[in-house]
Design a protein around this motif. Structure first.
Motif, PDB file in Angstrom:
ATOM      1  N   GLU A 128       0.835  -1.203   0.000  1.00  4.02           N
ATOM      2  CA  GLU A 128       0.000   0.000   0.000  1.00  4.02           C
ATOM      3  C   GLU A 128       0.869   1.253   0.000  1.00  4.02           C
ATOM      4  N   TYR A 131       1.729   3.126  -3.348  1.00  2.94           N
ATOM      5  CA  TYR A 131       0.651   3.763  -4.116  1.00  2.94           C
ATOM      6  C   TYR A 131       1.039   5.202  -4.433  1.00  2.94           C
ATOM      7  N   HIS A 135      -3.853   3.147  -8.968  1.00  6.17           N
ATOM      8  CA  HIS A 135      -3.891   1.812  -8.385  1.00  6.17           C
ATOM      9  C   HIS A 135      -3.253   0.789  -9.322  1.00  6.17           C
ATOM     10  N   TYR A 163      -4.004  -1.995  -1.481  1.00  9.57           N
ATOM     11  CA  TYR A 163      -4.506  -0.852  -2.231  1.00  9.57           C
ATOM     12  C   TYR A 163      -4.464  -1.120  -3.734  1.00  9.57           C
ATOM     13  N   PHE A 164      -4.506  -2.404  -4.110  1.00 12.05           N
ATOM     14  CA  PHE A 164      -4.575  -2.820  -5.507  1.00 12.05           C
ATOM     15  C   PHE A 164      -6.040  -2.956  -5.905  1.00 12.05           C
ATOM     16  N   ASN A 165      -6.307  -2.743  -7.190  1.00  6.14           N
ATOM     17  CA  ASN A 165      -7.593  -3.124  -7.756  1.00  6.14           C
ATOM     18  C   ASN A 165      -7.424  -4.571  -8.220  1.00  6.14           C
TER      19      ASN A 165
END
Length: 198
Positions: A128, A131, A135, A163-165
């Motif tokens: 995260e 970032y 993303h 915090y990835f899609n």
């Protein structure tokens, strides 16, 4: 006399112009070749494939040209390996993950990531930290995990931690890698789709 002076200067000026034009053209051609070479050699794709993934060799033989690859091995932390690669290459935006899974876990580098392990994995929060306003897109090439509520909960928690899609296929058949239809995303963002369609 004036005529003699102007014709005497003309060959010298013509030579300078020809040399200048040749230099500019040579520089332009070199820059074009270097630029095209970079565009061909690099993509924004990172492929992460586990040493125990059943169709590992098949996947590796069909990757797009220029895709970066991480081979997960049991002597290292897989999430740390991914973070270090993303940190060292800022062009990478898509992560295509090929690992075995159960209905509520992912098997990566010999580590079973279930709900409890995901909660305790420090490296996920480190991801995260990289970032930068865009993303990363993580594509899961597995059918077991996203096909049930427990698996989707784990995927959602992975997305929250990193915090990835994260994109997954909730209605796929194991063994049909080329037909992955990513119909689920943790952040509801547009995605590029299967690496095999690039």
């Amino acid at each position: 006399m004036n005529f003699y002076k102007s014709t005497a200067k003309q060959p010298f000026q013509t030579t300078i112009m020809k040399t200048t034009i040749k230099t500019i053209l040579s520089t332009f051609i070199i820059l074009m070749v270097l630029g095209c070479g970079k565009a061909i050699a690099q993509t924004d794709i990172l492929v992460v494939i586990d040493q125990d993934y059943a169709k590992r060799n098949e996947v590796l033989s069909q990757l797009p040209s220029g895709a970066a690859v991480i081979n997960l091995k049991s002597n290292s932390n897989p999430w740390k390996d991914i973070r270090e690669k993303l940190t060292s290459d800022k062009d990478l935006k898509q992560i295509h993950l090929f690992v075995e899974s159960g209905f509520n876990s992912l098997l990566m580098a010999g580590i079973e990531y279930n709900a409890e392990k995901v909660q305790s994995e420090f490296e996920l929060s480190m991801l995260e930290g990289i970032y930068t306003g865009i993303h990363y897109q993580l594509y899961l090439y597995t059918c077991n995990l996203p096909s049930n509520p427990e698996g989707l909960e784990l995927i959602k928690e992975l997305g929250n931690k990193t915090y990835f899609n994260i994109a997954a296929s909730t209605n796929c058949q194991e063994g049909a890698d080329h037909d992955f239809n990513f119909d689920y995303t943790t952040l509801d963002q547009p995605i590029a789709g299967s690496i095999f369609k690039i």
